[in-house]
Design a protein around this motif. Structure first.
Motif, PDB file in Angstrom:
ATOM      1  N   ILE A   4       0.566  -0.718  -0.171  1.00  0.00           N
ATOM      2  CA  ILE A   4       0.623   0.228   0.449  1.00  0.00           C
ATOM      3  C   ILE A   4       0.601   1.504  -0.045  1.00  0.00           C
ATOM      4  O   ILE A   4       1.863   1.399   0.721  1.00  0.00           O
ATOM      5  N   GLY A   5       0.409   2.279  -1.117  1.00  0.00           N
ATOM      6  CA  GLY A   5       0.869   3.494  -0.777  1.00  0.00           C
ATOM      7  C   GLY A   5       2.490   3.492  -1.218  1.00  0.00           C
ATOM      8  O   GLY A   5       3.672   4.713  -1.626  1.00  0.00           O
ATOM      9  N   LYS A   6       3.221   2.116  -2.101  1.00  0.00           N
ATOM     10  CA  LYS A   6       4.383   2.063  -2.934  1.00  0.00           C
ATOM     11  C   LYS A   6       4.175   1.904  -4.887  1.00  0.00           C
ATOM     12  O   LYS A   6       3.149   2.249  -5.125  1.00  0.00           O
ATOM     13  N   LEU A   7       5.254   2.820  -4.806  1.00  0.00           N
ATOM     14  CA  LEU A   7       5.596   2.039  -6.602  1.00  0.00           C
ATOM     15  C   LEU A   7       6.268   1.342  -7.284  1.00  0.00           C
ATOM     16  O   LEU A   7       6.980   0.049  -6.530  1.00  0.00           O
ATOM     17  N   ILE A   8       5.084  -0.061  -7.964  1.00  0.00           N
ATOM     18  CA  ILE A   8       5.284  -0.730  -8.178  1.00  0.00           C
ATOM     19  C   ILE A   8       5.615  -0.937  -9.641  1.00  0.00           C
ATOM     20  O   ILE A   8       5.199  -0.372 -10.554  1.00  0.00           O
ATOM     21  N   VAL A   9       7.529  -0.820 -10.258  1.00  0.00           N
ATOM     22  CA  VAL A   9       7.659  -0.986 -11.712  1.00  0.00           C
ATOM     23  C   VAL A   9       7.774  -2.079 -11.863  1.00  0.00           C
ATOM     24  O   VAL A   9       9.054  -2.990 -11.236  1.00  0.00           O
ATOM     25  N   ASP A  10       7.935  -2.168 -13.679  1.00  0.00           N
ATOM     26  CA  ASP A  10       8.395  -3.447 -13.668  1.00  0.00           C
ATOM     27  C   ASP A  10       9.476  -3.625 -14.939  1.00  0.00           C
ATOM     28  O   ASP A  10       8.976  -2.449 -15.804  1.00  0.00           O
ATOM     29  N   VAL A  11      10.230  -4.337 -15.393  1.00  0.00           N
ATOM     30  CA  VAL A  11      11.163  -3.947 -16.151  1.00  0.00           C
ATOM     31  C   VAL A  11      11.554  -5.527 -17.003  1.00  0.00           C
ATOM     32  O   VAL A  11      12.810  -5.015 -17.079  1.00  0.00           O
ATOM     33  N   CYS A  12      10.466  -5.739 -17.273  1.00  0.00           N
ATOM     34  CA  CYS A  12      10.655  -6.571 -18.343  1.00  0.00           C
ATOM     35  C   CYS A  12      11.266  -6.390 -19.789  1.00  0.00           C
ATOM     36  O   CYS A  12      10.198  -5.013 -19.910  1.00  0.00           O
ATOM     37  N   ARG A  24      -4.376  -6.523 -12.787  1.00  0.00           N
ATOM     38  CA  ARG A  24      -5.328  -7.406 -12.974  1.00  0.00           C
ATOM     39  C   ARG A  24      -4.833  -7.555 -10.862  1.00  0.00           C
ATOM     40  O   ARG A  24      -5.967  -7.801  -9.873  1.00  0.00           O
ATOM     41  N   ALA A  25      -3.993  -7.782 -10.479  1.00  0.00           N
ATOM     42  CA  ALA A  25      -3.539  -8.388  -9.662  1.00  0.00           C
ATOM     43  C   ALA A  25      -3.898  -7.369  -8.236  1.00  0.00           C
ATOM     44  O   ALA A  25      -3.748  -7.666  -7.275  1.00  0.00           O
ATOM     45  N   PHE A  26      -3.813  -5.870  -9.100  1.00  0.00           N
ATOM     46  CA  PHE A  26      -3.600  -4.178  -7.947  1.00  0.00           C
ATOM     47  C   PHE A  26      -4.867  -3.536  -8.326  1.00  0.00           C
ATOM     48  O   PHE A  26      -5.011  -2.329  -7.921  1.00  0.00           O
ATOM     49  N   ASP A  27      -6.082  -4.514  -9.538  1.00  0.00           N
ATOM     50  CA  ASP A  27      -7.115  -3.625  -9.114  1.00  0.00           C
ATOM     51  C   ASP A  27      -7.596  -3.172  -8.384  1.00  0.00           C
ATOM     52  O   ASP A  27      -8.373  -1.837  -8.273  1.00  0.00           O
ATOM     53  N   THR A  28      -7.694  -3.490  -7.370  1.00  0.00           N
ATOM     54  CA  THR A  28      -8.671  -2.876  -6.018  1.00  0.00           C
ATOM     55  C   THR A  28      -8.183  -2.038  -5.274  1.00  0.00           C
ATOM     56  O   THR A  28      -7.985  -1.656  -4.067  1.00  0.00           O
ATOM     57  N   LEU A  29      -7.195  -2.174  -5.379  1.00  0.00           N
ATOM     58  CA  LEU A  29      -5.417  -1.645  -4.372  1.00  0.00           C
ATOM     59  C   LEU A  29      -4.978  -0.116  -5.479  1.00  0.00           C
ATOM     60  O   LEU A  29      -3.948  -0.300  -5.471  1.00  0.00           O
ATOM     61  N   LYS A  30      -5.944   0.268  -5.108  1.00  0.00           N
ATOM     62  CA  LYS A  30      -5.711   1.499  -5.827  1.00  0.00           C
ATOM     63  C   LYS A  30      -4.644   3.137  -5.691  1.00  0.00           C
ATOM     64  O   LYS A  30      -3.830   3.120  -5.969  1.00  0.00           O
ATOM     65  N   ASP A  31      -4.399   2.991  -4.161  1.00  0.00           N
ATOM     66  CA  ASP A  31      -3.311   3.464  -3.504  1.00  0.00           C
ATOM     67  C   ASP A  31      -1.680   2.824  -3.578  1.00  0.00           C
ATOM     68  O   ASP A  31      -0.867   3.452  -3.698  1.00  0.00           O
ATOM     69  N   ILE A  32      -1.661   2.003  -4.644  1.00  0.00           N
ATOM     70  CA  ILE A  32      -0.520   1.523  -5.395  1.00  0.00           C
ATOM     71  C   ILE A  32      -0.080   1.796  -7.114  1.00  0.00           C
ATOM     72  O   ILE A  32      -1.029   0.969  -7.492  1.00  0.00           O
ATOM     73  N   ASP A  33       0.673   2.650  -7.140  1.00  0.00           N
ATOM     74  CA  ASP A  33       1.304   2.678  -8.188  1.00  0.00           C
ATOM     75  C   ASP A  33       1.582   2.105  -9.046  1.00  0.00           C
ATOM     76  O   ASP A  33       3.037   1.314  -8.980  1.00  0.00           O
ATOM     77  N   ILE A  34       2.166   2.223 -10.274  1.00  0.00           N
ATOM     78  CA  ILE A  34       2.348   1.666 -11.093  1.00  0.00           C
ATOM     79  C   ILE A  34       2.722   1.579 -12.400  1.00  0.00           C
ATOM     80  O   ILE A  34       2.228   2.572 -13.248  1.00  0.00           O
ATOM     81  N   MET A  35       4.072   1.291 -12.824  1.00  0.00           N
ATOM     82  CA  MET A  35       5.056   1.696 -13.397  1.00  0.00           C
ATOM     83  C   MET A  35       5.357   1.039 -14.877  1.00  0.00           C
ATOM     84  O   MET A  35       5.859  -0.145 -13.997  1.00  0.00           O
ATOM     85  N   SER A  36       4.731   0.946 -16.073  1.00  0.00           N
ATOM     86  CA  SER A  36       6.160   0.107 -17.163  1.00  0.00           C
ATOM     87  C   SER A  36       7.918   0.833 -17.318  1.00  0.00           C
ATOM     88  O   SER A  36       7.232   1.806 -18.060  1.00  0.00           O
ATOM     89  N   THR A  37       8.720  -0.574 -17.131  1.00  0.00           N
ATOM     90  CA  THR A  37       9.813  -0.362 -17.655  1.00  0.00           C
ATOM     91  C   THR A  37      10.300  -0.781 -18.408  1.00  0.00           C
ATOM     92  O   THR A  37       9.597  -2.367 -18.104  1.00  0.00           O
ATOM     93  N   LYS A  69       4.274   5.736 -17.877  1.00  0.00           N
ATOM     94  CA  LYS A  69       3.461   5.426 -16.052  1.00  0.00           C
ATOM     95  C   LYS A  69       1.444   5.220 -15.892  1.00  0.00           C
ATOM     96  O   LYS A  69       0.962   5.702 -16.507  1.00  0.00           O
ATOM     97  N   ILE A  70       0.943   3.975 -16.005  1.00  0.00           N
ATOM     98  CA  ILE A  70       0.147   3.042 -15.929  1.00  0.00           C
ATOM     99  C   ILE A  70      -0.702   3.632 -14.735  1.00  0.00           C
ATOM    100  O   ILE A  70      -2.089   4.265 -15.835  1.00  0.00           O
ATOM    101  N   ARG A  71      -0.352   3.619 -13.959  1.00  0.00           N
ATOM    102  CA  ARG A  71      -1.582   4.238 -12.449  1.00  0.00           C
ATOM    103  C   ARG A  71      -0.552   5.011 -11.666  1.00  0.00           C
ATOM    104  O   ARG A  71       0.498   3.709 -10.749  1.00  0.00           O
ATOM    105  N   ILE A  72      -0.750   6.173 -11.799  1.00  0.00           N
ATOM    106  CA  ILE A  72       0.532   7.191 -11.180  1.00  0.00           C
ATOM    107  C   ILE A  72      -0.313   7.683  -9.986  1.00  0.00           C
ATOM    108  O   ILE A  72      -1.094   8.901 -10.468  1.00  0.00           O
ATOM    109  N   SER A  73      -0.271   8.055  -8.580  1.00  0.00           N
ATOM    110  CA  SER A  73      -0.751   8.757  -7.725  1.00  0.00           C
ATOM    111  C   SER A  73      -0.115  10.002  -7.006  1.00  0.00           C
ATOM    112  O   SER A  73      -0.523  11.004  -6.539  1.00  0.00           O
ATOM    113  N   ASP A  74       1.387   9.235  -7.035  1.00  0.00           N
ATOM    114  CA  ASP A  74       1.917  10.065  -6.856  1.00  0.00           C
ATOM    115  C   ASP A  74       3.295  10.679  -7.816  1.00  0.00           C
ATOM    116  O   ASP A  74       4.196   9.649  -8.054  1.00  0.00           O
TER     117      ASP A  74
END
Length: 265
Positions: A4-12, A24-37, A69-74
């Motif tokens: 919660i409140g973290k930034l998850i970054v993919d590096v694949c 899909r995994a964090f669909d209900t956890l809106k406080d988690i930011d997601i970035m693809s790199t 920047k897939i889903r960024i709140s911060d």
């Protein structure tokens, strides 16, 4: 809860699949930011002579990193993460995951495939290294630093992976056939030239033997076609033929005068 409140970054190297999985995994956890790199360089980057490269010493200078920047709140935190690569002078490329996979993944798979086909026996160290050879060494070193699981994922989850692998195999087979065909052609050409040379030598040998057998001169029939009189011959007899005794005065009288003794015109 720890995310919660973290930034998850993919590096694949592929972005669509991990992007879909994270949403899909964090669909209900809106406080988690997601970035693809996709950092398009190995974290274990090294030079052609095997020395490790320090990112702070411009080792990543100009190396591209693709991100979305897939889903960024911060936004401040996301920018701070990207600033690390900016300070290392990376080439920052913002691109959606679908566009990334459509335009880059195939090239990345071929690059990793080529690097894994090369090894130290095929790329031994040399005292003088061309630019092209150094580039091949860089590719081999880059792929050697990545796990096989990464390469397998690039193959399994890329819909063109099997086709690209088959194409590489077909290209190698075509090169082998071309080399074999050229080698066979040059061998056959050399054999034909050798056979022609031997035939010419045999004919010359027979000709010289015939000349020697006839006292140093071939019979006129062997040198002159039928119904042809060469210059310097009389009635088809070569002057100087050792086998013919010619009475020159009688020949002149027969050819040059009529029955009355008058000179013919």
């Amino acid at each position: 809860d720890q995310l919660i409140g973290k930034l998850i970054v993919d590096v694949c190297p592929l972005n669509v699949l991990p992007k879909t999985a994270m949403l899909r995994a964090f669909d209900t956890l809106k406080d988690i930011d997601i970035m693809s790199t996709h950092p398009m360089f190995s974290p274990n980057l090294s030079t052609a002579n095997g020395a490790a490269v320090d990112a702070d010493a411009d080792g990543w200078d100009g190396r591209p990193i693709v991100y979305e920047k897939i889903r960024i709140s911060d936004m401040r935190r996301a920018d701070q993460f990207l600033k690390f690569f900016e300070q290392a002078h990376c080439q920052m490329v913002e691109m959606e995951a679908a566009e990334h996979d459509a335009s880059i993944v195939d090239a990345e798979f071929v690059t990793h495939l080529t690097g894994r086909l090369l090894d130290t026996e095929l790329l031994p160290p040399t005292p003088v290294m061309s630019k092209e050879y150094a580039a091949l060494c860089d590719v081999a070193d880059m792929t050697a630093g990545d796990s096989f699981d990464l390469f397998f994922g690039m193959y399994k989850y890329n819909r063109n992976g099997r086709d690209l692998l088959n194409k590489m195999r077909d290209n190698l087979a075509t090169l082998e056939r071309q080399l074999a065909a050229r080698e066979a052609y040059l061998t056959a050409k050399a054999e034909m030239m050798n056979n022609d040379r031997q035939k010419l030598m045999a004919e010359t040998r027979l000709l010289l033997q015939e000349i020697a057998k006839n006292g140093g001169m071939l019979q006129h029939q062997q040198l002159v076609p039928d119904n042809a009189s060469p210059p310097g011959s009389v009635d088809g007899v070569v002057i100087g033929d050792p086998d013919v005794d010619v009475d020159a005065d009688a020949a002149v009288n027969e050819v040059g005068h009529d029955d009355a003794g008058n000179k013919k015109r």
